[in-house]
Design an enzyme around this catalytic site. Sequence first.
Site, PDB file in Angstrom:
ATOM      1  N   GLU B  60      -2.918 -10.234   1.514  1.00 54.99           N
ATOM      2  CA  GLU B  60      -2.031 -10.249   1.930  1.00 54.99           C
ATOM      3  C   GLU B  60      -2.303 -10.238   3.615  1.00 54.99           C
ATOM      4  O   GLU B  60      -1.376 -10.698   4.168  1.00 54.99           O
ATOM      5  CB  GLU B  60      -1.953  -8.007   1.640  1.00 54.99           C
ATOM      6  CG  GLU B  60      -0.996  -8.020   1.082  1.00 54.99           C
ATOM      7  CD  GLU B  60      -2.252  -7.848  -0.407  1.00 54.99           C
ATOM      8  OE1 GLU B  60      -3.442  -8.069  -0.290  1.00 54.99           O
ATOM      9  OE2 GLU B  60      -1.564  -7.049  -1.718  1.00 54.99           O
ATOM     10  N   HIS B 129      -1.857   3.990  -3.668  1.00 56.99           N
ATOM     11  CA  HIS B 129      -1.065   2.910  -4.549  1.00 56.99           C
ATOM     12  C   HIS B 129       0.331   4.119  -4.369  1.00 56.99           C
ATOM     13  O   HIS B 129       1.680   3.461  -4.759  1.00 56.99           O
ATOM     14  CB  HIS B 129      -0.888   2.610  -6.040  1.00 56.99           C
ATOM     15  CG  HIS B 129      -1.618   1.681  -5.871  1.00 56.99           C
ATOM     16  ND1 HIS B 129      -3.160   1.624  -5.794  1.00 56.99           N
ATOM     17  CD2 HIS B 129      -1.810   0.412  -6.551  1.00 56.99           C
ATOM     18  CE1 HIS B 129      -3.664   0.523  -6.927  1.00 56.99           C
ATOM     19  NE2 HIS B 129      -2.522  -0.070  -6.675  1.00 56.99           N
TER      20      HIS B 129
END
Lengths: 364, 325
Positions: B60, B129
Amino acid sequence: MATPKKKSASKSTKSTDFAAAPINKALTKEEKIDLYRTIIGIRRFEERSLRAYNQGKIGGFLHLYIGQEAVAAGIVSLMEENDHIITAYRDHGHALAVGMSMNECMAEMYGKHTGCSKGKGGSMHFFAPDKNYWGGHGIVAGQTPLGAGLAFALKYKGLKGCALAFLGDGAVNQGSFMETLNLASLWNLPVIFVIENNGYSMGTSLKRSSAEENLAHRADGFDMEWEVCNGHDVYEVREVANRAMKRAREEMKPFLLEIRTYRYRGHSVADANHEKYRTKEEIEEYKRTKDPVNVIRQKLIDEGVMTEAEAKKIDQEKKDEAEASAKFADESPYAPRSEIQTDVYSEVDNDTEGKLKGTYFFND
Amino acid sequence: MALITYREAIKQALDEEIQRDENVCIMGEEVAQYNGAYKVTEGLWAKHGDKRVIDTPISEAAFSGLAIGASALGVRPVIEMMFMSFSYVAIDQLFNNASFCRYMSGGLMNIPIVVRGPANGGTNVGATHSHTPENMVANHPGLKVVCPSNAYDAKGLMKAAIRDDDPVFVMENTLLYGEKWEVPEEEYIVELGVANILKEGEDMTIVSHGRCAMLSLQAAKTLEEKHGISVEVVDLRSIRPLDEETILNSVKKTGRALLVEENKPYCGVDAQISHIIQLKAFDYLDAPVHRVSSIDAPQIYAKPLEDWQIPNEERIIEGALKCMA
């Protein structure tokens, strides 16, 4: 340090006479003098900025490039129209090398409105997109994926060029850099990562920070070409970097270039301990034998490109220019308070018709 | 008008923008050949090819930073975070570089990127998450953030975000991906900074965003039917820029405000909105501003408990009744 090994697909010059390399042989007399001018200019500018810092005129941090000048000067001298450059916070040398003025750079450090970023960035954040210079970045290795992005854009747009992403030896241990090496190689991006290895990540020597001291070897893990060279001789820097840059432009391939250099000063001026983590002798030895200013000056005098007197004259001109830039910065105004909230959003700055909806800033 | 899913609406926006502007490309983990972890980009790689729809490694930080660098030279990357939670791996890139490069360059650098992906809890996947970082994004001047609550807004806001010259985060919601709404066939844009009144009412205002706005609408109907309370529901759509005017006009009309969001309450988006209301509509208030947010703890895994932790209709009704008391 172990002896650097070379692993380069392209022809490498075994000879140490880098002046004779075609890329340097092709230089005109004036271009050679310009290299000296850039190198001595960076030196004199930084010496003057150090004085300003010690006088309390410059705030924040001051990361000096003194000792490393031939690296930026050499590589920038090879840049073509579609080549782009980005670096970390030790960014003054690169800025002056791409042609930013001493005035705008000094004024930025003084925090003045006439600075290259209107006093909003400071010493670590110089930018000149019109000169393909994309900063000036404060977080170690944070600029490296941006450098790959510049290369990505060149490839995406079908332009022949390369991106130069500079970093220090401390940055090689950041995850973002290793992720970026992988991405650059995986996608065949025309980017050259230039590790300016000055031996110390702040106060920690290479030995104490990197398991593999041959930093360029990391490229092997990403199937990327690499090379190591010295950074005190601008001819050597140019000869080696030229091959990497040519390859990037022509073959769309990344390259990891480790340049062994040295900084005379601390990590930043606030790093007053730098003579405790290395010896005075180490610093003096480098200055005596490998000072980039002396090396190029002597070479040009020996080559008959310039005389001692001409060298002195250029030196004096750069001292004067640096002095004038300090005066310019000192006399420049700070930006008005209204500038605090400009340059935040492009859409707001360019909303000349006032069509934007909603509140962008929350002051009360 | 066609009835399409939230997922399809986003895909249409991406597809249309890729066709409209050759500089728009999509990048992210599994977005191309795998067709997207949540199938938002399904079919786009087959249709537009390797150049425009690009699979990245699980990096990322690198691909976020790469997008920023590329955008400096005019590419307009739309990067997908498989979960917005994963943007935390790229904080330096997104919250230092994307947000501040323009400022630190004195306005010389533009970063026209879009960062999109689901930012929600309620999916039984635990704390790592389930982040809703719109408050964190909004706390960084230089960044913009929108939270579409329905398919129409998702498409219109996505298109606006892609055309915007600043970095925009689009916070999606996995629980909405399969829900359907009416979306016009013809081209439209939903501008940033314009809230939407989902339902008009007289007695109190609920201000909400994202999926919570839909829950609030549901709760408003129940409040009307079972408790005889007329509720106006304001869907913010855009967090920064923020449509203060619509919020304040509604609160001035109803005299009461309940703020509903999935953020954790401390320093959540609604903390700021509550402040704005007390400062600018103080004399109109008949009751203190009330809030319903996620219960203040890391996201719990156990499904029945998580369903209670994040706002639900029952908790919203409870909050509304307190606000009316």
